[in-house]
Write a protein that holds these residues in place. Structure first.
Motif, PDB file in Angstrom:
ATOM      1  N   LYS A   1      15.821  25.180 -13.390  1.00 57.15           N
ATOM      2  CA  LYS A   1      14.812  24.996 -14.444  1.00 57.15           C
ATOM      3  C   LYS A   1      13.396  25.273 -13.946  1.00 57.15           C
ATOM      4  CE  LYS A   1      17.381  21.586 -17.181  1.00 57.15           C
ATOM      5  NZ  LYS A   1      17.458  20.166 -17.601  1.00 57.15           N
ATOM      6  N   GLU A   2      13.220  25.298 -12.618  1.00 56.82           N
ATOM      7  CA  GLU A   2      11.887  25.548 -12.056  1.00 56.82           C
ATOM      8  C   GLU A   2      11.503  27.023 -12.093  1.00 56.82           C
ATOM      9  OE1 GLU A   2      11.793  23.897  -8.129  1.00 56.82           O
ATOM     10  OE2 GLU A   2      12.491  21.918  -8.786  1.00 56.82           O
ATOM     11  N   PHE A   3      12.462  27.899 -12.400  1.00 59.44           N
ATOM     12  CA  PHE A   3      12.218  29.344 -12.372  1.00 59.44           C
ATOM     13  C   PHE A   3      12.402  29.915 -13.774  1.00 59.44           C
ATOM     14  CE2 PHE A   3      13.616  27.987  -8.245  1.00 59.44           C
ATOM     15  CZ  PHE A   3      12.908  28.750  -7.331  1.00 59.44           C
ATOM     16  N   SER A   4      11.345  30.460 -14.351  1.00 54.68           N
ATOM     17  CA  SER A   4      11.455  31.057 -15.690  1.00 54.68           C
ATOM     18  C   SER A   4      10.746  32.401 -15.735  1.00 54.68           C
ATOM     19  CB  SER A   4      10.865  30.118 -16.752  1.00 54.68           C
ATOM     20  OG  SER A   4       9.446  30.152 -16.718  1.00 54.68           O
ATOM     21  N   TRP A   5      11.262  33.288 -16.571  1.00 52.45           N
ATOM     22  CA  TRP A   5      10.629  34.608 -16.728  1.00 52.45           C
ATOM     23  C   TRP A   5       9.270  34.491 -17.404  1.00 52.45           C
ATOM     24  CZ3 TRP A   5      12.479  37.838 -13.581  1.00 52.45           C
ATOM     25  CH2 TRP A   5      13.839  37.870 -13.283  1.00 52.45           C
ATOM     26  N   GLU A   6       9.099  33.480 -18.230  1.00 49.82           N
ATOM     27  CA  GLU A   6       7.792  33.253 -18.848  1.00 49.82           C
ATOM     28  C   GLU A   6       6.736  32.976 -17.788  1.00 49.82           C
ATOM     29  OE1 GLU A   6       5.629  30.244 -22.075  1.00 49.82           O
ATOM     30  OE2 GLU A   6       7.783  30.081 -21.690  1.00 49.82           O
ATOM     31  N   ASN A   7       7.082  32.164 -16.798  1.00 54.05           N
ATOM     32  CA  ASN A   7       6.136  31.863 -15.719  1.00 54.05           C
ATOM     33  C   ASN A   7       5.839  33.096 -14.875  1.00 54.05           C
ATOM     34  OD1 ASN A   7       5.810  29.188 -16.410  1.00 54.05           O
ATOM     35  ND2 ASN A   7       7.413  28.451 -15.034  1.00 54.05           N
ATOM     36  N   VAL A   8       6.859  33.949 -14.674  1.00 51.36           N
ATOM     37  CA  VAL A   8       6.640  35.202 -13.935  1.00 51.36           C
ATOM     38  C   VAL A   8       5.569  36.033 -14.635  1.00 51.36           C
ATOM     39  CG1 VAL A   8       7.686  37.365 -13.171  1.00 51.36           C
ATOM     40  CG2 VAL A   8       8.985  35.236 -12.997  1.00 51.36           C
ATOM     41  N   ALA A   9       5.725  36.195 -15.945  1.00 50.83           N
ATOM     42  CA  ALA A   9       4.772  36.994 -16.719  1.00 50.83           C
ATOM     43  C   ALA A   9       3.380  36.372 -16.695  1.00 50.83           C
ATOM     44  CB  ALA A   9       5.267  37.140 -18.160  1.00 50.83           C
ATOM     45  N   LYS A  10       3.308  35.055 -16.872  1.00 48.43           N
ATOM     46  CA  LYS A  10       2.003  34.379 -16.868  1.00 48.43           C
ATOM     47  C   LYS A  10       1.296  34.542 -15.528  1.00 48.43           C
ATOM     48  CE  LYS A  10       2.935  30.784 -20.330  1.00 48.43           C
ATOM     49  NZ  LYS A  10       3.148  29.331 -20.554  1.00 48.43           N
ATOM     50  N   ARG A  11       2.038  34.396 -14.440  1.00 51.47           N
ATOM     51  CA  ARG A  11       1.451  34.550 -13.110  1.00 51.47           C
ATOM     52  C   ARG A  11       0.956  35.978 -12.879  1.00 51.47           C
ATOM     53  NH1 ARG A  11       3.079  31.927  -8.699  1.00 51.47           N
ATOM     54  NH2 ARG A  11       1.418  33.185  -7.757  1.00 51.47           N
ATOM     55  N   LEU A  12       1.732  36.951 -13.360  1.00 46.14           N
ATOM     56  CA  LEU A  12       1.326  38.343 -13.164  1.00 46.14           C
ATOM     57  C   LEU A  12       0.073  38.654 -13.977  1.00 46.14           C
ATOM     58  CD1 LEU A  12       2.276  40.855 -11.603  1.00 46.14           C
ATOM     59  CD2 LEU A  12       3.340  41.653 -13.714  1.00 46.14           C
ATOM     60  N   ILE A  13       0.008  38.154 -15.207  1.00 50.52           N
ATOM     61  CA  ILE A  13      -1.170  38.353 -16.052  1.00 50.52           C
ATOM     62  C   ILE A  13      -2.405  37.753 -15.371  1.00 50.52           C
ATOM     63  CG2 ILE A  13      -2.272  37.745 -18.246  1.00 50.52           C
ATOM     64  CD1 ILE A  13       0.635  37.783 -19.446  1.00 50.52           C
ATOM     65  N   GLN A  14      -2.267  36.560 -14.818  1.00 54.36           N
ATOM     66  CA  GLN A  14      -3.368  35.922 -14.093  1.00 54.36           C
ATOM     67  C   GLN A  14      -3.823  36.787 -12.916  1.00 54.36           C
ATOM     68  OE1 GLN A  14      -1.817  32.112 -12.944  1.00 54.36           O
ATOM     69  NE2 GLN A  14      -1.903  31.263 -15.022  1.00 54.36           N
ATOM     70  N   THR A  15      -2.844  37.405 -12.247  1.00 59.23           N
ATOM     71  CA  THR A  15      -3.156  38.222 -11.080  1.00 59.23           C
ATOM     72  C   THR A  15      -4.015  39.419 -11.456  1.00 59.23           C
ATOM     73  OG1 THR A  15      -1.130  37.569  -9.932  1.00 59.23           O
ATOM     74  CG2 THR A  15      -2.160  39.626  -9.232  1.00 59.23           C
ATOM     75  N   TYR A  16      -3.622  40.181 -12.494  1.00 52.06           N
ATOM     76  CA  TYR A  16      -4.409  41.386 -12.765  1.00 52.06           C
ATOM     77  C   TYR A  16      -5.599  41.154 -13.681  1.00 52.06           C
ATOM     78  CZ  TYR A  16      -0.767  42.137 -16.477  1.00 52.06           C
ATOM     79  OH  TYR A  16       0.117  42.019 -17.512  1.00 52.06           O
ATOM     80  N   ASN A  17      -5.675  40.009 -14.312  1.00 52.68           N
ATOM     81  CA  ASN A  17      -6.892  39.696 -15.057  1.00 52.68           C
ATOM     82  C   ASN A  17      -8.053  39.397 -14.116  1.00 52.68           C
ATOM     83  OD1 ASN A  17      -5.990  40.096 -17.649  1.00 52.68           O
ATOM     84  ND2 ASN A  17      -5.485  37.963 -18.019  1.00 52.68           N
ATOM     85  N   LYS A  18      -7.729  39.119 -12.833  1.00 52.78           N
ATOM     86  CA  LYS A  18      -8.764  38.873 -11.836  1.00 52.78           C
ATOM     87  C   LYS A  18      -9.243  40.139 -11.134  1.00 52.78           C
ATOM     88  CE  LYS A  18      -6.933  34.246 -10.741  1.00 52.78           C
ATOM     89  NZ  LYS A  18      -6.301  33.445  -9.676  1.00 52.78           N
ATOM     90  N   LEU A  19      -8.531  41.250 -11.337  1.00 54.18           N
ATOM     91  CA  LEU A  19      -8.852  42.486 -10.609  1.00 54.18           C
ATOM     92  C   LEU A  19     -10.197  43.073 -11.060  1.00 54.18           C
ATOM     93  CD1 LEU A  19      -5.329  44.184 -10.567  1.00 54.18           C
ATOM     94  CD2 LEU A  19      -6.426  42.854  -8.767  1.00 54.18           C
TER      95      LEU A  19
END
Length: 375
Positions: A357-375
């Motif tokens: 339950k600690e691993f979700s595809w939604e969290n993967v997408a959210k983390r990636l969005i956070q990563t490139y919104n900082k670029l």
């Protein structure tokens, strides 16, 4: 931002866990991110994988069959940069280890593993030389690198020489709802009807050498002869290096012709049944960038016996039993414990469900969005 995602690497049914990762990533990016504009770079034979995206994104469809590596690489390195410039791309996401040598926009590179560095003997000289050099160059050109485990991040630092600060870890996800909704009895009935097998141990690997199917079969054979266990052994997955004859020889040498069944690559919709109906899932790989099958098994309430190598201890935490994938006696003993010790089984199932339950595809997408919104 106008964000292009290069999906030309994806050959349906042939790229293993990277296909699962990429399809789920794209699906969740399009559902979550309403600020950025996404454009998917596809070939004519993988477009169906992204039917869900037709109303939510635009497409740059390439009119060739991407099973031809030469055509794909030529298009990526010589034609795609021109198209990205014409389309005024702000960012290119390269989700499969390699990017463009010359890109008119920023590149975010996703690296899943570096197996061609760790096990170069699995690849021809041409292929491993090509991959090693292109991956190194792609890392240098990328503005940011994302990888799926601390173990793979360490490999990038070790083999590629990249600085730690340039690399972000974003763990993969698991479709918990898909794998948790099938009851054990339902799974057992499906596998019996579909494959003619009742009680079984499940190994969702492939026939890559580092998956250590030979260790598994030898340990299983030992249990059959010393403990007289009733279970069969089911192995599923691709055979990219044509190892089926090797596998058959291992089975013959162990005298397990009527006990071990290699089913090849099975439909993805069969996986929840195979996991939930199994008495035990084993995953004895000596190298994984992530190791998604262990989480799928946990989500399906199946106890897991996992290799203690590479990223797997990092992913399973304390929710699986860990073994040396080359120690036959250890594997056999721990398999027997998980098959016979009800307290241990229940503990692994409970911890496994919590871990998955600690691993979700939604969290993967959210983390990636956070990563490139900082670029």
């Amino acid at each position: 931002m106008r964000i292009f995602i290069n999906l030309l690497f994806l050959r349906p049914g042939k790229v293993g866990g990277t296909e699962t990762f990429t399809v789920n990533l794209v699906k969740n990016l399009l559902e979550i991110d309403t600020k950025n504009e996404y454009l998917l770079i596809l070939s004519r034979n993988n477009k169906k994988n992204f039917d869900f995206a037709f109303q939510k994104s635009k497409f740059l469809e390439c009119d060739f069959d991407n099973n031809s590596r030469l055509k794909r690489v030529s298009f990526e390195q010589f034609t795609l940069p021109k198209k990205l410039k014409e389309q005024k791309a702000d960012l290119l996401i390269a989700p499969a280890n390699t990017g463009l040598i010359n890109s008119p926009c920023k590149q975010l590179l996703i690296i899943h593993d570096l197996i061609y560095f760790v096990y170069p003997e699995y690849f021809s000289w041409v292929k491993r030389t090509y991959l090693k050099n292109l991956v190194k160059y792609s890392c240098k050109k990328a503005i940011r690198i994302v990888t799926v485990s601390q173990n793979t991040k360490d490999d990038i630092i070790k083999y590629v020489g990249e600085e730690e600060e340039k690399i972000d870890i974003i763990y993969e996800g698991v479709d918990f709802e898909k794998f948790s909704k099938t009851a054990r009895e339902e799974g057992q009935n499906f596998v019996q009807k579909q494959y003619g097998i009742q009680k079984y141990i499940y190994s969702p690997t492939s026939l890559y050498p580092h998956k250590n199917n030979d260790s598994l079969i030898k340990a299983f054979a030992k249990l059959k002869t010393t403990k007289k266990i009733p279970q069969k052994l089911i192995i599923t997955g691709n055979d990219p290096y044509k190892k089926i004859d090797w596998l058959k020889n291992v089975i013959l040498e162990c005298k397990m012709e009527n006990e071990v069944f290699y089913l090849g690559r099975v439909p993805s919709e069969h996986l929840p049944y195979l996991y939930s109906g199994a008495d035990l899932t084993t995953y004895l790989s000596s190298y994984e960038g992530f190791g998604l099958p262990v989480l799928e098994a946990m989500a399906a309430s199946c106890p897991v016996l996992s290799s203690n190598r590479s990223s797997l201890p990092e992913i399973v935490g304390d929710a699986a039993i860990l073994v040396n994938p080359f120690e036959i006696d250890e594997i056999a003993n721990k398999m027997n414990e998980l098959l016979t010790d009800e307290k241990l089984r229940k503990e692994c199932i409970t911890k496994g469900l919590k871990r998955a339950k600690e691993f979700s595809w939604e969290n993967v997408a959210k983390r990636l969005i956070q990563t490139y919104n900082k670029l």
